[in-house]
Design a protein around this motif. Sequence first.
Motif, PDB file in Angstrom:
ATOM      1  N   THR A 162      14.994   5.348 -16.074  1.00  0.00           N
ATOM      2  CA  THR A 162      16.138   5.476 -15.172  1.00  0.00           C
ATOM      3  C   THR A 162      17.415   5.423 -15.988  1.00  0.00           C
ATOM      4  O   THR A 162      17.416   5.044 -17.161  1.00  0.00           O
ATOM      5  CB  THR A 162      16.166   4.335 -14.138  1.00  0.00           C
ATOM      6  OG1 THR A 162      16.247   3.086 -14.839  1.00  0.00           O
ATOM      7  CG2 THR A 162      14.921   4.356 -13.263  1.00  0.00           C
ATOM      8  N   ILE A 163      18.521   5.785 -15.381  1.00  0.00           N
ATOM      9  CA  ILE A 163      19.830   5.624 -16.005  1.00  0.00           C
ATOM     10  C   ILE A 163      20.274   4.183 -15.801  1.00  0.00           C
ATOM     11  O   ILE A 163      20.401   3.707 -14.660  1.00  0.00           O
ATOM     12  CB  ILE A 163      20.870   6.586 -15.389  1.00  0.00           C
ATOM     13  CG1 ILE A 163      20.525   8.043 -15.682  1.00  0.00           C
ATOM     14  CG2 ILE A 163      22.270   6.252 -15.918  1.00  0.00           C
ATOM     15  CD1 ILE A 163      20.598   8.410 -17.137  1.00  0.00           C
ATOM     16  N   THR A 164      20.488   3.459 -16.897  1.00  0.00           N
ATOM     17  CA  THR A 164      20.862   2.042 -16.796  1.00  0.00           C
ATOM     18  C   THR A 164      22.362   1.824 -16.947  1.00  0.00           C
ATOM     19  O   THR A 164      22.865   0.754 -16.623  1.00  0.00           O
ATOM     20  CB  THR A 164      20.150   1.211 -17.876  1.00  0.00           C
ATOM     21  OG1 THR A 164      20.640   1.597 -19.177  1.00  0.00           O
ATOM     22  CG2 THR A 164      18.640   1.424 -17.827  1.00  0.00           C
ATOM     23  N   THR A 167      25.699   2.469 -22.120  1.00  0.00           N
ATOM     24  CA  THR A 167      26.122   3.529 -23.037  1.00  0.00           C
ATOM     25  C   THR A 167      27.077   3.060 -24.130  1.00  0.00           C
ATOM     26  O   THR A 167      27.491   3.853 -24.974  1.00  0.00           O
ATOM     27  CB  THR A 167      26.794   4.657 -22.246  1.00  0.00           C
ATOM     28  OG1 THR A 167      27.900   4.108 -21.502  1.00  0.00           O
ATOM     29  CG2 THR A 167      25.808   5.306 -21.280  1.00  0.00           C
ATOM     30  N   GLU A 235      21.999   3.537 -24.609  1.00  0.00           N
ATOM     31  CA  GLU A 235      21.240   4.577 -23.922  1.00  0.00           C
ATOM     32  C   GLU A 235      21.841   5.954 -24.204  1.00  0.00           C
ATOM     33  O   GLU A 235      23.062   6.114 -24.312  1.00  0.00           O
ATOM     34  CB  GLU A 235      21.273   4.291 -22.422  1.00  0.00           C
ATOM     35  CG  GLU A 235      20.433   5.209 -21.562  1.00  0.00           C
ATOM     36  CD  GLU A 235      20.479   4.778 -20.106  1.00  0.00           C
ATOM     37  OE1 GLU A 235      19.405   4.469 -19.549  1.00  0.00           O
ATOM     38  OE2 GLU A 235      21.596   4.726 -19.541  1.00  0.00           O
ATOM     39  N   SER A 237      20.182   8.939 -22.526  1.00  0.00           N
ATOM     40  CA  SER A 237      19.902   9.691 -21.302  1.00  0.00           C
ATOM     41  C   SER A 237      18.882   8.911 -20.473  1.00  0.00           C
ATOM     42  O   SER A 237      18.469   7.807 -20.842  1.00  0.00           O
ATOM     43  CB  SER A 237      19.354  11.083 -21.629  1.00  0.00           C
ATOM     44  OG  SER A 237      18.073  10.974 -22.237  1.00  0.00           O
ATOM     45  N   LYS A 238      18.432   9.513 -19.390  1.00  0.00           N
ATOM     46  CA  LYS A 238      17.427   8.890 -18.541  1.00  0.00           C
ATOM     47  C   LYS A 238      16.148   8.583 -19.319  1.00  0.00           C
ATOM     48  O   LYS A 238      15.490   7.565 -19.075  1.00  0.00           O
ATOM     49  CB  LYS A 238      17.122   9.821 -17.372  1.00  0.00           C
ATOM     50  CG  LYS A 238      15.948   9.427 -16.484  1.00  0.00           C
ATOM     51  CD  LYS A 238      15.808  10.403 -15.333  1.00  0.00           C
ATOM     52  CE  LYS A 238      14.511  10.201 -14.578  1.00  0.00           C
ATOM     53  NZ  LYS A 238      13.327  10.623 -15.392  1.00  0.00           N
TER      54      LYS A 238
END
Length: 268
Positions: A162-164, A167, A235, A237-238
């Motif tokens: 998932t996107i957390t 970044t 992160e 990406s997903k």
Amino acid sequence: MKTIITYAIKTSILLFLIFASCKKENIEDIAEIENEYIENTASNTTYISASPLSQTLCSDTVSTKIEVSSNTSWAISTHETWCTAYPSSGENNKTITIKCFQNASIKNRTAIISITISGKNPFEIEITQEGAKIDSIDFNGTLYVYPINNANFIAWYSDSATITGATGTTDGKANTASIIANQKVGAYAAYICDTLNSLGYSDWYLPAKDELNAIYVNRSTISEIGTYIYWSSTENSKDQAWYQSLSNGIQSKSYGKNANLSVRCVRR
């Protein structure tokens, strides 16, 4: 009459010589028996010794050796689970390998190795392993680096891609909080650091991309950094997150979040 006296004298001399000869042989026999007894007694005296009698190891030293000298069979025991000896028994002279777990505590610890032979008090050797030292480097202030790997072969995420929102490239603490909020409880890189309570601190986190690179740049001053590939908390990406090889410094995001890499936690 003269003849009789002469004969008596000769007989006495002969008997004396015979007696003296027998006595000499008896003395030699007794001496030979005594020498044989002394030799047998010496060969039956058991002994045990070892070198060195004590050693001090660094926190990350996991193996050392001891030379045992003996003329009989012996057995080795230790009462500490973090320190073991191989082989645990033997006879005569032999090299013993002492194996220890890395010391993740900041306190020194000591193990007594006992070597026992029949009929003697145990012969003892002392092994002291120093406490771990928290390494530190300069990156936007002081960054403390855990002295050993916190995990090897572990994924970046818990069980779902998932996107957390993690970044950031310089703030691993904020990234770790975002990952934990999204992935919850599980066996994954950020959770290992977030739940770590060790060396007197509980505020460890997974380093961000640039923090991990700072570890690479200063790797010569950091304990047991090795040539592993480490996860960052940044992160991409997903399905992907940044990681870095500390053997050549290359950062990449080509592996998926399910790749099993290493973890080294940090704190400020």
